[in-house]
Design a protein around this motif. Sequence first.
Motif, mmCIF file in Angstrom:
data_model
loop_
_atom_site.group_PDB
_atom_site.id
_atom_site.type_symbol
_atom_site.label_atom_id
_atom_site.label_comp_id
_atom_site.label_asym_id
_atom_site.label_seq_id
_atom_site.Cartn_x
_atom_site.Cartn_y
_atom_site.Cartn_z
ATOM 1 N N LEU A 10 11.713 9.317 0.240
ATOM 2 C CA LEU A 10 12.037 8.393 -1.011
ATOM 3 C C LEU A 10 11.039 7.683 -2.298
ATOM 4 C CD1 LEU A 10 13.960 5.510 -1.841
ATOM 5 C CD2 LEU A 10 12.111 3.765 -0.267
ATOM 6 N N ILE A 11 9.235 7.767 -1.488
ATOM 7 C CA ILE A 11 8.367 7.874 -2.460
ATOM 8 C C ILE A 11 7.364 8.252 -2.550
ATOM 9 C CG2 ILE A 11 8.520 5.235 -1.623
ATOM 10 C CD1 ILE A 11 7.765 5.379 -5.178
ATOM 11 N N VAL A 12 6.452 9.010 -2.823
ATOM 12 C CA VAL A 12 5.473 10.220 -2.874
ATOM 13 C C VAL A 12 4.079 9.735 -3.738
ATOM 14 C CG1 VAL A 12 4.594 12.190 -1.945
ATOM 15 C CG2 VAL A 12 6.290 11.969 -1.822
ATOM 16 N N ALA A 13 3.299 8.975 -3.539
ATOM 17 C CA ALA A 13 2.757 8.630 -4.743
ATOM 18 C C ALA A 13 0.916 8.561 -4.402
ATOM 19 C CB ALA A 13 2.635 6.883 -4.898
ATOM 20 N N HIS A 14 0.491 8.738 -5.185
ATOM 21 C CA HIS A 14 -0.950 9.857 -5.069
ATOM 22 C C HIS A 14 -1.776 8.711 -5.442
ATOM 23 C CE1 HIS A 14 0.608 13.430 -3.763
ATOM 24 N NE2 HIS A 14 1.321 13.523 -5.324
ATOM 25 N N TYR A 15 -3.382 8.441 -4.537
ATOM 26 C CA TYR A 15 -3.903 7.081 -5.413
ATOM 27 C C TYR A 15 -5.722 7.436 -5.028
ATOM 28 C CZ TYR A 15 0.026 3.731 -4.936
ATOM 29 O OH TYR A 15 0.893 2.339 -5.037
ATOM 30 N N LYS A 16 -6.147 7.145 -5.595
ATOM 31 C CA LYS A 16 -7.446 7.159 -5.625
ATOM 32 C C LYS A 16 -8.632 5.842 -5.221
ATOM 33 C CE LYS A 16 -11.972 8.554 -7.955
ATOM 34 N NZ LYS A 16 -12.224 9.857 -8.695
ATOM 35 N N VAL A 17 -9.110 5.887 -4.174
ATOM 36 C CA VAL A 17 -10.275 4.351 -3.461
ATOM 37 C C VAL A 17 -11.294 5.086 -4.617
ATOM 38 C CG1 VAL A 17 -11.254 3.947 -2.200
ATOM 39 C CG2 VAL A 17 -9.146 5.033 -1.426
ATOM 40 N N LYS A 18 -10.847 3.775 -5.126
ATOM 41 C CA LYS A 18 -12.612 3.268 -6.716
ATOM 42 C C LYS A 18 -13.083 2.460 -6.595
ATOM 43 C CE LYS A 18 -9.707 0.272 -9.082
ATOM 44 N NZ LYS A 18 -8.666 -0.831 -10.576
ATOM 45 N N ALA A 19 -12.529 1.568 -4.952
ATOM 46 C CA ALA A 19 -13.720 0.352 -4.873
ATOM 47 C C ALA A 19 -13.558 0.188 -3.106
ATOM 48 C CB ALA A 19 -13.912 -0.805 -4.653
#
Length: 358
Positions: free
Chosen positions: A147-156
């Motif tokens: 349905l949705i593939v999203a890329h995140y970065k851990v910033k904190a």
Amino acid sequence: MRRFLSILLAVMIIASVSVVSIGAADTGVAKVTMISVKGNSVTETYAVGDTITAYTYLNASQLNQGKIGSLDGAQYYTNSVLELTDEYTVNDGIFDIEGMFPITKTATMASGHWINSEEYVGMGAIYYNASIPSYSGFKFNSDTAALIVAHYKVKAAGDATIKNEMKTLAQSDYDLTRIIDRGKIVQSNFTSPVALSEPTMPVPTGSTVSGAITSYLKTEFPTEVSTVTLTGTDNNFTASVTGNTEYSFDAVPAGTYTLTVEKKYHATREYEITVGTEAVTQAVTINPLGDANLNGKVEARDAMKINQSTLAEDPADKLSGYAAQCADANLNGKVEARDAMRVFQQTQGGQTLYPTTD
């Protein structure tokens, strides 16, 4: 001298502790919980600086073979801990549409921004909306349908949530039958797996049920289509397809089923089938109202056959089964003389059974 060494040792210990503390701050961790549309969740722990791919899947194969015609949803995330790494700007809402929505692709409209509300304090959002004016629909027919593939970065460091919600989810059919309506799940026969790493999904199992469709009145009503519905009698499988020449259901679990065929101005018909490990082929035929002799036409002799049935004293001479359903022209559950009259009037151009306008 001893006092000097003691002071030096104390300073070294303090310095050592300070170094350790600074290192821990630099390598803090984030606990990320991802929640599906139906409330299932998965939790993973990451170091600051790590990247995450969040996978949200949808499987509606038990509803219209997974063919979805309309969807409207959002993915919310804790923006104090996570940031999107897809091509994205808060003002313009630009996304990698092809990568983020691999099934709906360019049919999807997407945007995003920070949310300022009591319900979503400290959250960012990806909003999306897709529709397709076709019975073929978007194919969400397995647990691997993304349905949705999203890329995140851990910033904190800290606790973070990635939460999926949906306002509308509708089947690809004439009436856009709702699965989710205004945020409320009204048909629960779908799944929404989520994962924070690409999972190995089970391959759908089951058999194919298919066959030819024979129906009538195509000339008078060329836009009307047949609807074929497969309903389990000993499981919760249900699916519907539309068409006028053939139908097919995939990954049908073993069990017993009712196969129902419907079409406007026709008498609904049911078939009982059993599904095992092999594919099942079942041809279906649906006849117009008034077609008492089941030849696909409505003629004066149908009116005569209905009238003879109403006068017969021997039950063996009365219409029964599907022929009786077709003879019941006024749809009151009985075969009567007035049914014969309505059929006869239809043959004379009276349009009593199939009005040219509704």
